[in-house]
Design a protein around this motif. Structure first.
Motif, PDB file in Angstrom:
ATOM      1  N   THR A   6       0.836  -1.206   0.000  1.00 25.13           N
ATOM      2  CA  THR A   6       0.000   0.000   0.000  1.00 25.13           C
ATOM      3  C   THR A   6       0.868   1.252   0.000  1.00 25.13           C
ATOM      4  O   THR A   6       1.859   1.312   0.720  1.00 25.13           O
ATOM      5  CB  THR A   6      -0.894   0.001   1.247  1.00 25.13           C
ATOM      6  OG1 THR A   6      -1.619  -1.198   1.277  1.00 25.13           O
ATOM      7  CG2 THR A   6      -1.856   1.164   1.212  1.00 25.13           C
TER       8      THR A   6
ATOM      9  N   ALA B  51      -5.292   5.473  -0.628  1.00 20.23           N
ATOM     10  CA  ALA B  51      -4.147   4.572  -0.656  1.00 20.23           C
ATOM     11  C   ALA B  51      -4.050   3.882  -1.999  1.00 20.23           C
ATOM     12  O   ALA B  51      -4.999   3.247  -2.436  1.00 20.23           O
ATOM     13  CB  ALA B  51      -4.265   3.542   0.461  1.00 20.23           C
TER      14      ALA B  51
ATOM     15  N   VAL C 127      -1.513   1.415  -4.706  1.00 14.68           N
ATOM     16  CA  VAL C 127      -0.758   0.160  -4.585  1.00 14.68           C
ATOM     17  C   VAL C 127       0.506   0.282  -5.420  1.00 14.68           C
ATOM     18  O   VAL C 127       0.530   1.000  -6.417  1.00 14.68           O
ATOM     19  CB  VAL C 127      -1.542  -1.039  -5.149  1.00 14.68           C
ATOM     20  CG1 VAL C 127      -1.065  -2.320  -4.525  1.00 14.68           C
ATOM     21  CG2 VAL C 127      -3.003  -0.881  -4.950  1.00 14.68           C
TER      22      VAL C 127
ATOM     23  N   SER D  31      -9.907   3.574  -3.099  1.00 16.76           N
ATOM     24  CA  SER D  31      -8.672   3.071  -2.483  1.00 16.76           C
ATOM     25  C   SER D  31      -8.851   1.632  -2.020  1.00 16.76           C
ATOM     26  O   SER D  31      -7.946   0.814  -2.174  1.00 16.76           O
ATOM     27  CB  SER D  31      -8.288   3.926  -1.288  1.00 16.76           C
ATOM     28  OG  SER D  31      -8.052   5.234  -1.679  1.00 16.76           O
TER      29      SER D  31
ATOM     30  N   ASN E  26      -6.813  -1.648  -3.426  1.00 17.19           N
ATOM     31  CA  ASN E  26      -5.991  -2.473  -2.538  1.00 17.19           C
ATOM     32  C   ASN E  26      -6.638  -3.811  -2.215  1.00 17.19           C
ATOM     33  O   ASN E  26      -6.363  -4.393  -1.167  1.00 17.19           O
ATOM     34  CB  ASN E  26      -5.713  -1.717  -1.241  1.00 17.19           C
ATOM     35  CG  ASN E  26      -4.639  -0.685  -1.429  1.00 17.19           C
ATOM     36  OD1 ASN E  26      -3.466  -1.002  -1.473  1.00 17.19           O
ATOM     37  ND2 ASN E  26      -5.042   0.564  -1.590  1.00 17.19           N
TER      38      ASN E  26
ATOM     39  N   THR F  23      -3.870  -6.343  -1.706  1.00 15.53           N
ATOM     40  CA  THR F  23      -2.669  -5.992  -0.961  1.00 15.53           C
ATOM     41  C   THR F  23      -2.687  -6.669   0.407  1.00 15.53           C
ATOM     42  O   THR F  23      -3.631  -6.464   1.163  1.00 15.53           O
ATOM     43  CB  THR F  23      -2.593  -4.471  -0.768  1.00 15.53           C
ATOM     44  OG1 THR F  23      -2.817  -3.846  -2.017  1.00 15.53           O
ATOM     45  CG2 THR F  23      -1.248  -4.074  -0.239  1.00 15.53           C
TER      46      THR F  23
ATOM     47  N   TYR G  18      -3.745  -4.903   4.108  1.00 11.52           N
ATOM     48  CA  TYR G  18      -4.483  -3.641   3.956  1.00 11.52           C
ATOM     49  C   TYR G  18      -5.796  -3.704   4.731  1.00 11.52           C
ATOM     50  O   TYR G  18      -6.491  -4.715   4.701  1.00 11.52           O
ATOM     51  CB  TYR G  18      -4.757  -3.367   2.482  1.00 11.52           C
ATOM     52  CG  TYR G  18      -5.526  -2.092   2.239  1.00 11.52           C
ATOM     53  CD1 TYR G  18      -4.879  -0.871   2.224  1.00 11.52           C
ATOM     54  CD2 TYR G  18      -6.902  -2.122   2.045  1.00 11.52           C
ATOM     55  CE1 TYR G  18      -5.581   0.287   2.006  1.00 11.52           C
ATOM     56  CE2 TYR G  18      -7.612  -0.963   1.833  1.00 11.52           C
ATOM     57  CZ  TYR G  18      -6.946   0.241   1.810  1.00 11.52           C
ATOM     58  OH  TYR G  18      -7.652   1.400   1.608  1.00 11.52           O
TER      59      TYR G  18
ATOM     60  N   ASN H 223      -5.899  -8.928   4.788  1.00 10.97           N
ATOM     61  CA  ASN H 223      -6.601  -7.922   3.995  1.00 10.97           C
ATOM     62  C   ASN H 223      -8.082  -7.965   4.341  1.00 10.97           C
ATOM     63  O   ASN H 223      -8.687  -9.023   4.327  1.00 10.97           O
ATOM     64  CB  ASN H 223      -6.390  -8.233   2.507  1.00 10.97           C
ATOM     65  CG  ASN H 223      -6.979  -7.180   1.621  1.00 10.97           C
ATOM     66  OD1 ASN H 223      -8.128  -6.808   1.770  1.00 10.97           O
ATOM     67  ND2 ASN H 223      -6.191  -6.683   0.702  1.00 10.97           N
TER      68      ASN H 223
END
Lengths: 134, 166
Positions: A51, A60, A62, B28, B32, B35, B38, B127
């Protein structure tokens, strides 16, 4: 303008996902390879996402923080006629798992589509905002 | 008279800014979705709008704000286990824990407390993005954004008609 940073966020995600797709493509291409550029069996590569905070709280993006080589053992196949065979007649293939890569590919392409859709929606909304009061 | 119309415009413009903020936060989350580690965030729109407009229970301006009041929030939360999505703008957000200490968007219009989402299906990599919920929230927020835009356009047209006297 806060809506414009959506393009930065989704753009970073699209870029990261396309890098993941690239890694998948290279892995799948080498699924039957017996030797990589260094003469040893090809090792599957996986991207690692991270992030990236972008300005305000909650925004945010990536990025791909690193590309890892899988350390799993390569497939060993008995094939004495192959020039890459070792003394026992075994050929070491790449350690790419084709099924895993296909799953990875579907996941990456879905994530890519999601982010493109997000950008399209943001674009539509911004265009409508530009027409405000007309 | 004009003051009232301007008030309405002011209110809708604040709502529009908050809708844009929420759209950004959800974007966002979607970005993500893969990710590791996250944590998904969301904006409690009702409370944020209350803070932005400085409206308390009375409703000072041309509009009272029924949607910002948690009317039977608990009941809503229990019936709609999925949380988030449709109509979740009422006070009791089912799927989200508001965390006031992390809130406060810098330079924003008030103390917009960003909340962390509760995981319905925890993932191994830490996540907490629920993609289905995020997509629903994104579409929902886009529709609300457009609605707010239409309200603004309507107010502007009304003002123009009043000015021109036709």
């Amino acid at each position: 303008m806060s809506m414009f940073s959506i393009f930065n966020v989704s753009g970073s995600a699209v870029s990261a996902q396309s890098q993941r797709l690239n890694a998948v493509a290279s892995n799948l291409a080498n699924v039957e390879a017996v030797a990589g550029p260094d003469g040893k069996a090809f090792k599957a590569r996986q991207v690692v996402f991270q992030t990236v905070p972008m300005g305000d709280a909650g925004t945010a993006g990536v990025r791909v923080s690193q590309v890892l080589e899988s350390q799993a053992e390569g497939r060993r196949v008995m094939d004495p006629t192959n020039p890459a065979a070792d003394a026992q007649g075994y050929v070491t293939h790449s350690n790419v798992n084709a099924v895993e890569e296909m799953v990875n590919m579907i996941s990456a392409s879905r994530a890519y589509q999601n982010n493109v859709e997000v950008m399209n929606t943001a674009k539509t909304l911004l265009l409508k905002t530009l027409q405000m009061g007309q | 008279m004009l003051d009232r119309l301007a008030n309405q415009l002011d209110f809708h413009s604040k709502a529009l800014v908050l809708r844009a903020e929420r759209q950004r936060v959800i974007a966002s989350n979607i970005a993500n979705a893969d990710t590791p580690g996250y944590v998904a965030r969301d904006l409690d729109f009702g409370n944020a709008l209350k803070n932005a407009t400085g409206m308390s229970s009375g409703g000072s301006g041309a509009l009272s704000l029924p949607m910002a009041r948690p009317q039977g929030g608990e009941a809503f939360a229990s019936t709609v286990g999925m949380g988030g999505g449709m109509g979740g703008d009422g006070g009791g957000r089912a799927g989200f824990i508001p965390v006031s200490s992390v809130g406060g968007l810098p330079g924003g219009s008030g103390e917009n407390g960003l909340a962390y989402s509760i995981q319905a299906q925890p993932a191994m990599d830490g996540n907490s993005v629920d993609l289905d919920r995020e997509r629903a929230a994104f579409a929902d927020n886009a529709v609300h954004y457009e609605a707010t835009l239409r309200f603004i356009n309507g107010s502007a047209k009304t003002l123009l008609t009043a000015i021109q006297g036709q």
